[in-house]
Design an enzyme around this catalytic site. Structure first.
Site, short mmCIF file in Angstrom:
data_model
loop_
_atom_site.label_atom_id
_atom_site.label_comp_id
_atom_site.label_asym_id
_atom_site.label_seq_id
_atom_site.Cartn_x
_atom_site.Cartn_y
_atom_site.Cartn_z
N HIS A 470 15.38 -42.99 11.89
CA HIS A 470 16.62 -43.18 11.13
C HIS A 470 17.05 -41.87 10.45
O HIS A 470 18.17 -41.40 10.64
CB HIS A 470 16.39 -44.29 10.09
N GLU A 471 16.13 -41.31 9.68
CA GLU A 471 16.49 -40.09 8.94
C GLU A 471 16.77 -38.93 9.89
O GLU A 471 17.63 -38.10 9.65
CB GLU A 471 15.40 -39.72 7.93
N HIS A 474 20.31 -39.08 11.00
CA HIS A 474 21.21 -38.41 10.04
C HIS A 474 21.12 -36.90 10.24
O HIS A 474 22.11 -36.19 10.21
CB HIS A 474 20.79 -38.71 8.60
N HIS A 477 23.09 -35.69 13.17
CA HIS A 477 24.52 -35.72 12.86
C HIS A 477 24.91 -34.41 12.15
O HIS A 477 25.94 -33.80 12.46
CB HIS A 477 24.80 -36.92 11.96
ZN LIG Z 1 20.56 -43.80 6.32
#
Ligand SMILES: [Zn+2]
Length: 685
Positions: A470-471, A474, A477
């Site tokens: 998940h991290e 980010h 991105h």
């Molecule tokens: Zn998040």
């Protein structure tokens, strides 16, 4: 510039080992003074009014400030100390004050407006137009159009809210660190697996104690609530954890956030009204993909209607199981996770402990980076010549297919004292092209995993693996942005309810056999994660999906209604609103002394005010985006597809906020998002 102050150096990366608390105030003061002078020059009569002079100048000033502040703010989160806190709070107030001052600078607003009004505006490249449009929207949201005394009042509120948020999160951290229970008889910890015990032993050693120390750090809370057979211990941990920073519990009144919640809500409402919104929820939606409060509530209520019956069935089964098998006649809140874990083990014979040996952290990291390579053609290579804030931290260069370094990432994975709990990605440096001079994007990736123990690498739970993915999502991105204007590149400026798309998207790979095969190998034998275990993992994936969903819906609705229905005459009524929401969606009703809101830093000290629903909203987007990879796997045979990855990178990751998220989604998927994707991903569709 003082060469003695590392925060004022123009280095590619921060000199972490040299940063001292006493550097903060002089650096921030000097930078803000220069910043103000430059803005004065920018808005002076006769100064040029073109994109470069008006917008690039602001980006450059903002980057200089960020280069000093990002490392300070990061250190405050991962290496907290009294001395740093003492200078951090006042500096943060100055920054907030400065940001509000900029937002209220009418001359600057007029200068930006001039660009939008110019005849050639439509001919500017899309990112440049987006930067101007975002700036104008943010000007309006920051009160620039207000007349006195409203403008001054708005400004005061901003400073006050920033102070209250910092106090709120400090109270939660202090309350967490204040409580612990020293256990010397191992029998009191029966049921807790060896890895959990090792963590508790480490906490004790850190305090020069024998035996074990049960704390309110995440790994400790999880170990006790999921596994400890000792019901009294579970109850005490639950009691201490669920009353942190409140008027209840073991430290009742000591770190109490009650008054702060009232003040925060009153000030947010007042600020929203000053800007012409009916309430803070409407204000929140001005920067989101969701068009109206009605759309948000419809989305949440629709999900609740489908999830609640499922959750009720799951709970009935759990109660019956707890009564029959665990001799728990009433299922208390501190029994739920424990009973749930036991039921999961019985139903799926799947013990997180069985899986952990297949997720040794170093291999998971290699696999994750390898996956990014297969999807996007990048490589991450560790460097040991980079200055970091703790020996556990590693720095990675990010290279493109041709081997050129274009980005970097600090990876800090283990829980330790003075480090804020949870996991997050933050920006260290943004991508910025300042007239041909390129600043590379650099990310902070922070987790709180249980550290390695003697003779054994850190072993992750599958949940930990998903957190890391998940991290890292980010991070990608931010790192893969194609936009060299920081305010609209990477995650910056992206609608809040779409910003979790890239992160939740990555989690899907943590459930995929082909992706797992890149790293899931037994740390001792090298054996691949057995098919039989994987099948049970998949079967267990949707275990208690209904209960999970109604809990998320409870948080999301609480947050949204708290802001939507606020009225000054009756105050925040946080506990009453929570109760009202629980009546609608919850199936579990905690004791009256539970104080969930008091530790809800997401909405009171983070950016999720009237925006917690964004997690589910973005989950829908991400499930639907991953669907594109699954659909093409039917043809190529693999979900890890470079062509689809490139398209996702090009249409979504790389464009940042240079166009609306809905438009980017449609460009990638060929259509609007479809709600069924979310229900399918929960096994409810
Ligand atoms: Zn998040």
């Amino acid at each position: 510039m003082s060469p003695d102050n590392p925060l004022l150096a123009d280095d590619t990366l921060p000199a972490f080992s040299q940063i001292r608390p006493e550097h903060v105030q002089p650096a921030i003061d000097a930078i803000l003074a220069d910043y103000r002078a430059a803005i004065d020059a920018l808005v002076a009569p006769g100064a040029p009014r073109d994109f470069n002079h008006v917008m690039l100048t602001q980006e450059r000033l903002e980057q200089r400030l960020a280069r000093a502040w990002a490392p300070v703010s990061h250190l405050q989160a991962v290496a907290d100390s009294e001395a740093l806190r003492a200078v951090y709070g006042p500096a943060e107030e100055k920054l907030t004050e400065h940001a509000i001052e900029l937002g209220q600078n009418r001359a600057l607003y007029a200068a930006v407006q001039t660009l939008a009004d110019a005849a050639d505006f439509a001919a500017l490249p899309r990112p440049e137009r987006a930067l101007v449009e975002h700036a104008l929207r943010d000007f309006r949201l920051s009160g620039v159009a207000l007349a006195e005394p409203a403008r001054s009042r708005f400004r005061e509120i901003g400073v006050e809210l920033s102070r209250l948020s910092t106090e709120f999160s400090h109270a939660v951290l202090d309350a967490s660190e204040a409580w612990h229970e020293h256990v010397t008889d191992e029998r009191d910890l029966a049921g807790i697996p060896a890895s959990g015990l090792a963590v508790l032993r480490q906490y004790a050693q850190d305090q020069d104690l024998d035996g074990y120390l049960v704390t309110l750090k995440q790994p400790s809370v999880q170990a006790v609530l999921n596994y400890a057979d000792h019901r009294g211990l579970r109850e005490r941990v639950y009691w201490a954890y669920q009353t942190r920073a409140s008027d209840q519990g073991p430290d009742a009144g000591k770190f109490d956030n009650s008054e702060r919640i009232e003040k925060i809500m009153a000030l947010r409402h007042e600020a929203a009204r000053l800007l012409g919104f009916a309430n803070a929820a409407e204000e929140s939606l001005a920067t989101k993909m969701a068009a109206s409060p009605a759309e948000v509530l419809e989305f949440l209520h629709d999900l609740a209607a489908r999830a609640k019956p499922v959750a009720q069935r799951e709970l009935a089964t759990l109660r019956e199981f707890a009564r029959a098998e665990l001799k728990l006649d009433t299922l208390e809140p501190w029994d739920v996770a424990y009973a749930s874990e036991k039921l999961r083990q019985r139903e799926y014979a799947l013990d997180e402990e069985q899986l952990k040996p297949y997720f040794p952290l170093p291999a998971v990291i290699d696999g994750l980076f390898g996956l990014a390579g297969k999807l996007y053609g990048i490589t991450l290579a560790a460097r040991d010549d980079v200055d970091v804030w703790h020996p556990q931290v590693r720095y990675y260069d990010v290279r493109d297919a041709a081997g050129k370094v274009f980005a970097g990432a600090y990876v800090d994975l283990y829980a330790r004292n003075g480090k804020r709990g949870g996991a997050w990605m933050d920006v260290c440096r943004a991508r910025f092209d300042d007239g041909g001079q390129e600043q590379r994007p650099v990310a902070f990736l922070t987790c709180n995993f249980a550290p390695p123990t003697e003779g054994r690498p850190a072993l992750l739970t599958h949940d930990d693996v998903l957190t890391l993915f998940h991290e890292f999502g980010h991070g990608l991105h931010h790192l893969l942005t194609g936009i060299a204007l920081p305010s609209i590149g990477g995650i910056d400026g992206v609608e809040w309810d779409a910003v979790e798309l890239p992160s939740q998207f990555m989690e899907n790979f943590g459930w995929n056999r082909q992706a797992l095969d890149l790293f899931a190998r037994h740390w001792q034998t090298g054996e691949r994660l057995p098919d039989e275990l994987f099948e049970r993992m998949l079967a267990a994936r949707h275990f208690h999906a209904g209960l999970f969903l109604v809990r998320q819906l409870e948080f999301a609705l609480f947050d949204f209604l708290l802001h939507l229905e606020y009225e000054p005459s009756r105050g925040a009524r946080a506990l009453a609103v929570l109760e009202q929401v629980r009546k609608q969606v919850a199936v579990l009703h905690p004791p009256a002394w539970q104080r969930f809101p008091h530790g809800f830093s997401h909405i009171f000290a983070g950016g999720y005010a009237a925006g917690y629903y964004s997690y589910l909203w973005a989950e829908l987007l991400s499930a639907d985006a991953f669907g594109a990879f699954e659909e093409q796997a039917g043809e190529s045979g693999s979900v890890i597809d470079r062509a689809t990855g490139e398209r996702f990178r090009r249409e979504f990751l790389a464009v940042g906020a240079s166009r609306p998220a809905l438009e980017s989604f449609i460009a990638f998927r060929g259509r609007k998002p479809e709600p069924e994707a979310l229900l399918r991903s929960y096994g409810l569709g």
